[in-house]
Design a protein around this motif. Sequence first.
Motif, short mmCIF file in Angstrom:
data_model
loop_
_atom_site.label_atom_id
_atom_site.label_comp_id
_atom_site.label_asym_id
_atom_site.label_seq_id
_atom_site.Cartn_x
_atom_site.Cartn_y
_atom_site.Cartn_z
N LYS A 54 32.08 56.11 46.52
CA LYS A 54 32.55 57.49 46.39
C LYS A 54 32.23 58.10 45.03
N LEU A 55 31.58 57.31 44.18
CA LEU A 55 31.28 57.77 42.82
C LEU A 55 29.78 57.98 42.65
N SER A 56 29.42 58.91 41.79
CA SER A 56 28.00 59.10 41.49
C SER A 56 27.49 57.94 40.65
N GLU A 57 26.18 57.77 40.64
CA GLU A 57 25.58 56.70 39.84
C GLU A 57 25.94 56.86 38.36
N LYS A 58 25.92 58.08 37.88
CA LYS A 58 26.28 58.34 36.47
C LYS A 58 27.72 57.95 36.19
N GLU A 61 28.09 54.13 36.15
CA GLU A 61 27.55 53.57 34.90
C GLU A 61 28.55 53.76 33.75
N ALA A 62 29.18 54.91 33.67
CA ALA A 62 30.15 55.17 32.61
C ALA A 62 31.38 54.26 32.76
N LEU A 63 31.84 54.09 33.99
CA LEU A 63 33.04 53.28 34.23
C LEU A 63 32.77 51.79 34.04
N PHE A 64 31.52 51.37 34.22
CA PHE A 64 31.17 49.96 34.05
C PHE A 64 31.64 49.45 32.68
N ASP A 65 31.27 50.19 31.63
CA ASP A 65 31.63 49.76 30.27
C ASP A 65 33.13 49.84 30.02
N VAL A 66 33.78 50.84 30.60
CA VAL A 66 35.23 50.99 30.46
C VAL A 66 35.94 49.79 31.10
N ILE A 67 35.53 49.44 32.30
CA ILE A 67 36.14 48.30 33.00
C ILE A 67 35.93 47.01 32.22
N CYS A 68 34.70 46.78 31.77
CA CYS A 68 34.41 45.56 31.02
C CYS A 68 35.24 45.46 29.75
N SER A 69 35.48 46.59 29.10
CA SER A 69 36.23 46.57 27.83
C SER A 69 37.73 46.42 28.06
N LYS A 70 38.23 46.93 29.19
CA LYS A 70 39.68 46.91 29.43
C LYS A 70 40.16 45.76 30.30
N ALA A 71 39.26 45.09 30.99
CA ALA A 71 39.66 43.99 31.88
C ALA A 71 40.22 42.82 31.08
N VAL A 72 41.21 42.17 31.65
CA VAL A 72 41.71 40.90 31.09
C VAL A 72 40.59 39.87 31.17
N ALA A 73 39.88 39.87 32.30
CA ALA A 73 38.71 39.01 32.50
C ALA A 73 37.88 39.59 33.63
N TYR A 74 36.57 39.37 33.57
CA TYR A 74 35.72 39.77 34.68
C TYR A 74 34.53 38.82 34.76
N LEU A 137 43.12 48.81 42.64
CA LEU A 137 42.31 49.11 41.45
C LEU A 137 41.45 47.93 41.04
N SER A 138 41.96 46.72 41.22
CA SER A 138 41.17 45.54 40.85
C SER A 138 39.93 45.42 41.73
N ILE A 139 40.10 45.66 43.04
CA ILE A 139 38.96 45.60 43.95
C ILE A 139 37.99 46.74 43.65
N ALA A 140 38.52 47.95 43.41
CA ALA A 140 37.66 49.08 43.08
C ALA A 140 36.84 48.80 41.82
N ALA A 141 37.49 48.22 40.82
CA ALA A 141 36.77 47.87 39.58
C ALA A 141 35.68 46.84 39.87
N ALA A 142 35.99 45.86 40.71
CA ALA A 142 34.98 44.84 41.08
C ALA A 142 33.82 45.48 41.84
N SER A 143 34.13 46.45 42.69
CA SER A 143 33.06 47.12 43.46
C SER A 143 32.10 47.84 42.53
N ILE A 144 32.63 48.44 41.47
CA ILE A 144 31.79 49.15 40.50
C ILE A 144 30.91 48.18 39.72
N ASP A 151 22.29 47.40 41.09
CA ASP A 151 21.38 48.54 40.93
C ASP A 151 20.49 48.37 39.70
N ARG A 152 21.05 47.84 38.62
CA ARG A 152 20.25 47.62 37.40
C ARG A 152 19.15 46.60 37.67
N LEU A 153 19.46 45.58 38.46
CA LEU A 153 18.45 44.58 38.80
C LEU A 153 17.33 45.21 39.62
#
Length: 198
Positions: A54-58, A61-74, A137-144, A151-153
């Motif tokens: 449901k999110l645009s590619e842009k 991409e922006a949320l990827f870094d937010v999730i990685c920085s705020k996650a307890v672990a990923y 939210l945890s699953i949504a974060a994992a989906s992103i 996509d980067r690959l």
Amino acid sequence: MPDFELEMQATANGYKFVCGVDEAGRGPLAGPVCAAAVILDPNTELVGVNDSKKLSEKKREALFDVICSKAVAYSISFASVEEIEEHNILNATYLAMNRAIDGLKINADFALIDGNRVPKDIKIDCQTVVKGDAKSLSIAAASILAKVTRDRLLLEYDKKYPEYNFAKHKGYGTAEHMDAIRQYGPSEVHRPSFLKKL
């Protein structure tokens, strides 16, 4: 919008570290399947996190870094084209999911899994959640994380195999992609079992 209700239910039942798990890339004709596992603190505010589709590619991409920085672990893992061919796409997806869970720096003791099937050989207690990326939210974060990583690959594949235009369709079976396979034949990153109907 997804929230932490399912995570809170699990912690109320005595679990300490609840991870959300989702995959990207079950349907494409090329590339591996990718899975991510994410443990979030329910007190963390994650604005805009939703089902990756449901999110645009842009936005992803922006949320990827937010999730990685705020996650307890990923953790993010793949199952290769070779593994998809050997085990089939469903079992390869389970492989990727289990690798993602096992790769967490903090051992999760409960997993919320997107979909309706429990991954074979999972080592921790879990709950399947249909349309989980729209509920948890945890699953949504994992989906992103899974979608952006895959996509980067495919963008890297696009540099190596420009004739297929992977940057545009990310390996999915668009008319353009199938025409390119008919014209140039499959590459080493295509899934042979997925091409039998071409």
